[in-house]
Write a protein that holds these residues in place. Sequence first.
Motif, PDB file in Angstrom:
ATOM      1  N   SER A  76       0.856  -1.189   0.000  1.00  0.00           N
ATOM      2  CA  SER A  76       0.000   0.000   0.000  1.00  0.00           C
ATOM      3  C   SER A  76       0.889   1.234   0.000  1.00  0.00           C
ATOM      4  N   VAL A  77       0.519   2.213  -0.837  1.00  0.00           N
ATOM      5  CA  VAL A  77       1.342   3.413  -1.000  1.00  0.00           C
ATOM      6  C   VAL A  77       0.461   4.654  -0.924  1.00  0.00           C
ATOM      7  N   LEU A  78       0.929   5.635  -0.199  1.00  0.00           N
ATOM      8  CA  LEU A  78       0.288   6.948  -0.151  1.00  0.00           C
ATOM      9  C   LEU A  78       1.134   7.915  -0.954  1.00  0.00           C
ATOM     10  N   ASP A  79       0.535   8.512  -1.988  1.00  0.00           N
ATOM     11  CA  ASP A  79       1.204   9.523  -2.809  1.00  0.00           C
ATOM     12  C   ASP A  79       0.823  10.875  -2.231  1.00  0.00           C
ATOM     13  N   LEU A  80       1.690  11.406  -1.382  1.00  0.00           N
ATOM     14  CA  LEU A  80       1.408  12.630  -0.647  1.00  0.00           C
ATOM     15  C   LEU A  80       1.762  13.838  -1.515  1.00  0.00           C
ATOM     16  N   GLY A  81       0.754  14.671  -1.800  1.00  0.00           N
ATOM     17  CA  GLY A  81       0.962  15.768  -2.737  1.00  0.00           C
ATOM     18  C   GLY A  81       0.942  15.243  -4.153  1.00  0.00           C
ATOM     19  N   CYS A  82      -0.093  14.484  -4.479  1.00  0.00           N
ATOM     20  CA  CYS A  82      -0.143  13.706  -5.731  1.00  0.00           C
ATOM     21  C   CYS A  82      -0.373  14.546  -6.973  1.00  0.00           C
ATOM     22  N   GLY A  83      -0.847  15.788  -6.835  1.00  0.00           N
ATOM     23  CA  GLY A  83      -1.124  16.606  -8.009  1.00  0.00           C
ATOM     24  C   GLY A  83      -2.165  15.950  -8.896  1.00  0.00           C
ATOM     25  N   THR A  84      -1.854  15.808 -10.176  1.00  0.00           N
ATOM     26  CA  THR A  84      -2.795  15.206 -11.129  1.00  0.00           C
ATOM     27  C   THR A  84      -2.722  13.682 -11.140  1.00  0.00           C
ATOM     28  N   ILE A 104      -3.967  19.002  -1.628  1.00  0.00           N
ATOM     29  CA  ILE A 104      -4.853  20.075  -1.182  1.00  0.00           C
ATOM     30  C   ILE A 104      -5.469  20.837  -2.353  1.00  0.00           C
ATOM     31  N   SER A 105      -4.933  20.620  -3.573  1.00  0.00           N
ATOM     32  CA  SER A 105      -5.394  21.368  -4.735  1.00  0.00           C
ATOM     33  C   SER A 105      -6.607  20.705  -5.381  1.00  0.00           C
ATOM     34  N   ALA A 106      -7.751  21.374  -5.315  1.00  0.00           N
ATOM     35  CA  ALA A 106      -8.965  20.838  -5.933  1.00  0.00           C
ATOM     36  C   ALA A 106      -8.808  20.744  -7.448  1.00  0.00           C
ATOM     37  N   GLY A 107      -8.086  21.716  -8.044  1.00  0.00           N
ATOM     38  CA  GLY A 107      -7.891  21.696  -9.491  1.00  0.00           C
ATOM     39  C   GLY A 107      -7.063  20.503  -9.938  1.00  0.00           C
ATOM     40  N   MET A 108      -5.985  20.228  -9.249  1.00  0.00           N
ATOM     41  CA  MET A 108      -5.149  19.081  -9.573  1.00  0.00           C
ATOM     42  C   MET A 108      -5.914  17.775  -9.373  1.00  0.00           C
ATOM     43  N   LEU A 109      -6.618  17.674  -8.256  1.00  0.00           N
ATOM     44  CA  LEU A 109      -7.377  16.457  -7.974  1.00  0.00           C
ATOM     45  C   LEU A 109      -8.491  16.245  -8.989  1.00  0.00           C
ATOM     46  N   GLY A 110      -9.079  17.338  -9.453  1.00  0.00           N
ATOM     47  CA  GLY A 110     -10.114  17.208 -10.474  1.00  0.00           C
ATOM     48  C   GLY A 110      -9.574  16.545 -11.723  1.00  0.00           C
ATOM     49  N   ARG A 111      -8.377  16.930 -12.151  1.00  0.00           N
ATOM     50  CA  ARG A 111      -7.760  16.317 -13.316  1.00  0.00           C
ATOM     51  C   ARG A 111      -7.397  14.857 -13.020  1.00  0.00           C
ATOM     52  N   ALA A 112      -6.883  14.594 -11.833  1.00  0.00           N
ATOM     53  CA  ALA A 112      -6.526  13.217 -11.463  1.00  0.00           C
ATOM     54  C   ALA A 112      -7.743  12.304 -11.530  1.00  0.00           C
ATOM     55  N   ARG A 113      -8.873  12.799 -11.039  1.00  0.00           N
ATOM     56  CA  ARG A 113     -10.090  11.972 -11.040  1.00  0.00           C
ATOM     57  C   ARG A 113     -10.632  11.792 -12.454  1.00  0.00           C
ATOM     58  N   GLU A 118     -11.401   7.961 -16.931  1.00  0.00           N
ATOM     59  CA  GLU A 118     -11.179   7.568 -18.326  1.00  0.00           C
ATOM     60  C   GLU A 118     -10.416   6.243 -18.436  1.00  0.00           C
ATOM     61  N   ALA A 119      -9.492   6.019 -17.516  1.00  0.00           N
ATOM     62  CA  ALA A 119      -8.665   4.798 -17.552  1.00  0.00           C
ATOM     63  C   ALA A 119      -8.486   4.309 -16.122  1.00  0.00           C
ATOM     64  N   PRO A 120      -9.487   3.597 -15.584  1.00  0.00           N
ATOM     65  CA  PRO A 120      -9.478   3.209 -14.171  1.00  0.00           C
ATOM     66  C   PRO A 120      -8.296   2.318 -13.792  1.00  0.00           C
ATOM     67  N   LEU A 121      -7.648   2.703 -12.690  1.00  0.00           N
ATOM     68  CA  LEU A 121      -6.560   1.904 -12.130  1.00  0.00           C
ATOM     69  C   LEU A 121      -6.820   1.554 -10.665  1.00  0.00           C
ATOM     70  N   GLY A 122      -7.975   1.997 -10.163  1.00  0.00           N
ATOM     71  CA  GLY A 122      -8.309   1.706  -8.767  1.00  0.00           C
ATOM     72  C   GLY A 122      -7.695   2.669  -7.768  1.00  0.00           C
ATOM     73  N   ILE A 123      -7.271   3.844  -8.246  1.00  0.00           N
ATOM     74  CA  ILE A 123      -6.656   4.836  -7.359  1.00  0.00           C
ATOM     75  C   ILE A 123      -7.738   5.681  -6.705  1.00  0.00           C
ATOM     76  N   VAL A 124      -7.588   5.938  -5.414  1.00  0.00           N
ATOM     77  CA  VAL A 124      -8.510   6.807  -4.685  1.00  0.00           C
ATOM     78  C   VAL A 124      -7.789   8.130  -4.418  1.00  0.00           C
ATOM     79  N   TYR A 125      -8.467   9.239  -4.707  1.00  0.00           N
ATOM     80  CA  TYR A 125      -7.875  10.556  -4.505  1.00  0.00           C
ATOM     81  C   TYR A 125      -8.622  11.300  -3.406  1.00  0.00           C
ATOM     82  N   LEU A 126      -7.869  11.843  -2.457  1.00  0.00           N
ATOM     83  CA  LEU A 126      -8.443  12.557  -1.328  1.00  0.00           C
ATOM     84  C   LEU A 126      -7.939  13.991  -1.284  1.00  0.00           C
ATOM     85  N   GLU A 127      -8.843  14.917  -1.018  1.00  0.00           N
ATOM     86  CA  GLU A 127      -8.452  16.303  -0.808  1.00  0.00           C
ATOM     87  C   GLU A 127      -8.168  16.490   0.673  1.00  0.00           C
ATOM     88  N   ARG A 128      -6.917  16.828   0.996  1.00  0.00           N
ATOM     89  CA  ARG A 128      -6.575  16.940   2.411  1.00  0.00           C
ATOM     90  C   ARG A 128      -5.380  17.864   2.607  1.00  0.00           C
TER      91      ARG A 128
END
Length: 294
Positions: A76-84, A104-113, A118-128
């Motif tokens: 299990s890996v946490l990508d802290l400050g994951c951006g897009t 913490i960036s809603a704009g970056m997380l929006g692109r990540a989601r 579009e290409a699901p990999l099972g990644i969960v993105y959290l705004e925090r």
Amino acid sequence: MFCTTGAHTVPPPGLPRPWKNFCPSPIIIRMDSSQSGSQFDTAADAYEASANDLPVRPHIEYPSIRRHCGDLAGKSVLDLGCGTGMYSRHLVRWGARTVIGADISAGMLGRAREIEKEAPLGIVYLERDLTQPCACDPEFADLAGNIDLVLAVYVLCYATSREDLVAMCRTARADLRPGGRFIAPVLNPDYADAGEHPDHYAGYGFTLTGTAPRGEGSPVRLDAWFPEGSGIEPVRVDAVWWSRRTYEEALREAGFTSVTWHRMQVTDQGVAERGSAYWANYLSRPHALVIEAS
């Protein structure tokens, strides 16, 4: 290949020119811990473009970070400050079983989601808030203290105070299981400043400019540009300079007992495509180093 003139290098014809020569209005990003949200909200396009348009990333940064992450199979890996989600996606492809991206960036997380949809990999993105531990997200509270690896790519060098730097390190430590590791590429405290070496990184698509003399918490401006015709505006990012000593002190205050510094290396493919002389400037004083803490 560069033409060397004294201590500096001059990029040959055909390489991108510095942003100031062809774009008077770069996207300006500044981090300020007193503000809500993030100044990265409007820079998702440039962040994604940098994945391939800045040659240091595919030929030095990605493979180096991959090597230091080690075997991720079943982890299990946490990508802290994951951006897009650029590295979140890499982590899945590198074998991680569970990947959570936090930013913490809603704009970056929006692109990540969007990319995940579009290409699901099972990644969960959290705004925090990156200074807060995983326990602040109730649906993932069971993972707090049970993460195998925390990755924070160019995150610690955006802490605008020593207190925030320690808090980010504590977040990583709190999220990790006993024996887990923290991998954190950061701004090299001994980077080549454009004030003294204006062309040191220019052939790779960016420059770094700090204040003189350097001091703990002083600003460092990164100007990055993209190939003409790409449609991506140049970006100006305000990062923060911290010494090795301060990074190490912050990590130990957060509870880490082992801190190791690693230099990045160019791949054989990178040398084959561009020649060893092309990379010589960068490798002599890389803009980033990798911290490994446990």
